[in-house]
Design an enzyme around this catalytic site. Structure first.
Site, PDB file in Angstrom:
ATOM      1  N   ASP A 182       0.832  -1.206   0.000  1.00 24.20           N
ATOM      2  CA  ASP A 182       0.000   0.000   0.000  1.00 24.20           C
ATOM      3  C   ASP A 182       0.868   1.258   0.000  1.00 24.20           C
ATOM      4  O   ASP A 182       1.737   1.431   0.849  1.00 24.20           O
ATOM      5  CB  ASP A 182      -0.890  -0.031   1.252  1.00 24.20           C
ATOM      6  N   THR A 230      -6.796   3.541  -2.245  1.00 25.76           N
ATOM      7  CA  THR A 230      -6.596   2.143  -1.876  1.00 25.76           C
ATOM      8  C   THR A 230      -7.647   1.196  -2.434  1.00 25.76           C
ATOM      9  O   THR A 230      -7.328   0.175  -3.043  1.00 25.76           O
ATOM     10  CB  THR A 230      -6.552   2.012  -0.344  1.00 25.76           C
ATOM     11  N   ASN A 237     -12.427   5.089  -1.805  1.00 25.93           N
ATOM     12  CA  ASN A 237     -12.557   4.420  -0.511  1.00 25.93           C
ATOM     13  C   ASN A 237     -13.958   4.652   0.040  1.00 25.93           C
ATOM     14  O   ASN A 237     -14.574   3.772   0.643  1.00 25.93           O
ATOM     15  CB  ASN A 237     -11.510   4.943   0.475  1.00 25.93           C
ATOM     16  N   LYS A 275      -6.095  -3.526   6.611  1.00 21.76           N
ATOM     17  CA  LYS A 275      -7.297  -2.815   6.172  1.00 21.76           C
ATOM     18  C   LYS A 275      -8.331  -3.813   5.668  1.00 21.76           C
ATOM     19  O   LYS A 275      -7.994  -4.701   4.875  1.00 21.76           O
ATOM     20  CB  LYS A 275      -6.968  -1.843   5.036  1.00 21.76           C
ATOM     21  N   ASP A 276      -9.574  -3.617   6.069  1.00 20.92           N
ATOM     22  CA  ASP A 276     -10.627  -4.513   5.586  1.00 20.92           C
ATOM     23  C   ASP A 276     -10.683  -4.520   4.058  1.00 20.92           C
ATOM     24  O   ASP A 276     -10.770  -5.575   3.425  1.00 20.92           O
ATOM     25  CB  ASP A 276     -11.987  -4.138   6.175  1.00 20.92           C
ATOM     26  N   ARG A 277     -10.612  -3.338   3.437  1.00 21.43           N
ATOM     27  CA  ARG A 277     -10.727  -3.256   1.981  1.00 21.43           C
ATOM     28  C   ARG A 277      -9.561  -3.929   1.274  1.00 21.43           C
ATOM     29  O   ARG A 277      -9.706  -4.427   0.162  1.00 21.43           O
ATOM     30  CB  ARG A 277     -10.864  -1.808   1.524  1.00 21.43           C
ATOM     31  N   ASP A 317       1.340   2.528   3.952  1.00 21.79           N
ATOM     32  CA  ASP A 317       0.445   3.646   3.679  1.00 21.79           C
ATOM     33  C   ASP A 317       0.288   4.533   4.915  1.00 21.79           C
ATOM     34  O   ASP A 317       0.372   5.762   4.820  1.00 21.79           O
ATOM     35  CB  ASP A 317      -0.922   3.119   3.245  1.00 21.79           C
ATOM     36  N   HIS A 339       1.567   8.399   5.049  1.00 23.43           N
ATOM     37  CA  HIS A 339       0.664   9.512   5.343  1.00 23.43           C
ATOM     38  C   HIS A 339       1.175  10.353   6.508  1.00 23.43           C
ATOM     39  O   HIS A 339       1.079  11.578   6.483  1.00 23.43           O
ATOM     40  CB  HIS A 339      -0.733   8.992   5.662  1.00 23.43           C
ATOM     41  N   HIS A 348      -1.364   2.423  -5.255  1.00 25.98           N
ATOM     42  CA  HIS A 348      -1.143   3.834  -5.626  1.00 25.98           C
ATOM     43  C   HIS A 348       0.220   4.243  -5.102  1.00 25.98           C
ATOM     44  O   HIS A 348       0.878   3.485  -4.373  1.00 25.98           O
ATOM     45  CB  HIS A 348      -2.229   4.747  -5.044  1.00 25.98           C
TER      46      HIS A 348
END
Length: 553
Positions: free
Chosen positions: A46, A87, A108, A169-171, A311, A315, A359
């Site tokens: 990520d 993401t 997202n 992350k769930d996604r 990620d 950030h 990304h």
């Protein structure tokens, strides 16, 4: 003489008999199933910029990133073919071979344009959490409108292949695993456990409960976070303490060591912002392979693994921080260990692995400005307020715009329809206003995107990213170096620029050549390349093409 004639006739018929034998219909005894690897492992890092493959290469070991480059095939010019670069859309794009216009994961979070309801990409109120009392498990892949390469593998093998997704992350765990997965697991901040939802199962497997009971998240956080090597050796990074970096909660400065043990106050979420989030994900991946016997079945299995901490770290600290360099050096060691594990358990040359990213990331805008490189923040919040006020004066209705989410103008379409307002006039007023704002390169009415006077490369990206039911009707494209937000520290992503769209793509293992490629390739090409490797159908929304150079003939 009579015997000679009989012999002559017999000789004449020999070729006919032989030909008939050659043309005998095929049977199940002389047809074989296409050769396939025992296991496919997809690794999505990520927020990994393409240049991270090389920026720290002299500090990587031989068994991680450098092994992938040395033994595998790297596609050096792989681009994301849409905006916004976030993401959920990235993971969906990799595994569907498609774009938001088709697979439907427009961000997202996105707004259902008909109702104005905000929707999280994997939210599902019809399912419950499994493995925790929190609501973090109320998730599923139902918002994903196309099949994935993992779904197609299940279909091709009559659902005998085992498919599992894993991510903090769930996604990142749910979307790659697809709709027909055996399981997807993600991290619960409240308990420090790996959890799932009733979409997949009613209760966690015994082995997952056993793993959770060992409290790995707590053990990692109690180690605190110091640099892997002496601080003065991090020459690819800025000083340890700069104004470009964000601080962890409770810290007075963004410097090493980070006393993560202090953050164990009823939540384990702090592990996301450390390299240990990647470590625990790979720990759990190895446990999954062992207990689910992945790579040991008659059919190919598929592990979809996303590493999320890169990620969170990016950030918070930005592209040039010591923390970011240290995270990648630690990830390199973890990847080397994981690949060695696959060698031992599945067999070297018996599995296929690919590594890519959802990304990239921009440099901190103040960092760029301090080095005389164009950059800036686009104050979307203030502009939204001002634009709504302007529209209210013209059309006598408040809050005609709901948000600028995903760099798009999301209108209050329900109100506009109820009041029978002129949507074309509203859009024109918005475009005229936005194009006068600092940092905005273009504001594009999506109905006219195909004929807009903008570069074709940008036109393609915004058309690919526009989902009529889930995307705003005006796309905002910022100037290079600009992004939306108010934060002065760290970084973000989501734009059309190469720092967000140029991603790594490396394949290695069964069926893969050794080499590299510089011609343009697309994120959407990953799924059809895997389909060609596995001799299965491409996903239902696929628009990509197989990267033929990668595959052994």
């Amino acid at each position: 003489m009579k015997q000679f004639k009989i012999l002559f006739i017999a000789i004449l018929f020999i070729p006919i008999i032989s030909s008939a034998q050659k043309k005998k219909p095929a049977t199940s005894q002389n047809i074989s199933t296409p050769a396939r690897p025992k296991l496919v492992v997809g690794i999505v890092v990520d927020q990994m910029r393409w240049d991270y493959l090389y920026r720290y290469a002299n500090r990587y070991g031989t068994g991680g990133f450098n092994r992938l480059l040395r033994e595998g095939f790297t596609c050096e010019n792989t681009q994301i073919p849409y905006v916004p670069t976030v993401t959920a859309a990235g993971h969906s794009g990799i595994y569907t071979g498609s774009v938001p216009a088709i697979h439907g994961i427009a961000g997202n979070d996105f707004i259902i344009q008909k109702t104005g309801k905000s929707m999280y990409c994997t939210e599902d109120s019809t399912v419950q959490t499994v493995g925790s009392t929190s609501t973090a498990g109320e998730m599923s892949p139902r918002n994903l409108l196309a099949s994935t390469i993992t779904d197609e593998l299940k279909l091709a093998t009559n659902f005998k292949s085992k498919v599992i997704g894993i991510a903090l992350k769930d996604r990142g765990g749910i979307l790659p695993a697809g709709h027909a997965a055996d399981a997807a697991y993600w991290f619960d901040d409240k308990t420090g456990n790996w959890i799932t939802s009733t979409f997949y199962m009613k209760e966690l497997p015994i082995w997952v409960n056993t793993f959770n009971s060992q409290k790995f998240a707590e053990k990692y956080l109690k180690q605190d976070w110091n640099t892997l090597y002496p601080l003065d050796t991090y020459l690819q990074s800025t000083a340890d303490n700069t104004p470009y970096e964000g601080k962890m909660k409770g810290e007075t400065a963004p410097v090493f060591p980070h006393f993560t043990s202090k953050f164990l106050n009823g939540s384990y979420g702090a592990i996301r912002n450390t390299p240990y989030g990647n470590s625990i994900s790979l720990d759990f991946a190895k446990e999954t392979i062992a207990n689910e016997q992945m790579g040991k079945h008659d059919q190919t299995d598929f592990l979809a693994l996303s590493l999320s901490s890169t990620d969170y770290v990016g950030h918070q600290y930005g592209v040039n921080a010591v923390e970011t360099e240290d995270t990648y050096l630690r990830l390199d060691k973890d990847l080397a260990d994981f690949l060695s594990y696959l060698d031992l358990t599945v067999g070297k040359g018996e599995y296929t692995v690919f590594l890519s990213a959802d990304h990239g990331a921009a440099h901190n805008r103040q960092f760029l400005m301090d080095h005389n490189i164009p950059a800036g923040l686009w104050g979307g919040g203030t502009i939204l307020k001002d634009l709504n006020a302007l529209l209210q004066k013209q059309f006598n209705q408040p809050k005609l715009i709901l948000s600028f989410n995903n760099y798009q103008v999301n209108f209050n379409n329900k109100l506009i329809k109820e009041k029978n307002l002129d949507i074309d006039a509203i859009k024109k007023a918005c475009v005229d206003y936005l194009q006068d704002q600092d940092g905005v390169a273009y504001a594009i009415d999506m109905e006219n995107a195909a004929v807009s006077p903008i570069p074709d490369a940008l036109k393609t990206r915004i058309i690919n990213g526009y989902n009529r039911e889930r995307s705003g009707e005006i796309q905002i494209l910022l100037k290079p170096g600009y992004f939306q937000g108010i934060a002065e520290t760290g970084t973000t992503h989501g734009t059309w620029n190469p720092y967000d769209t140029h991603i790594p793509l490396v394949f290695m293992g069964w069926g893969i050549k050794q080499g590299s490629l510089n011609r343009p390739t697309s994120m959407a090409d990953i799924a059809p390349t895997l389909a060609a490797l596995l001799h299965i159908q491409e996903p239902s929304g696929n628009i990509g093409l197989p990267i033929e150079e990668v595959l052994k003939k």
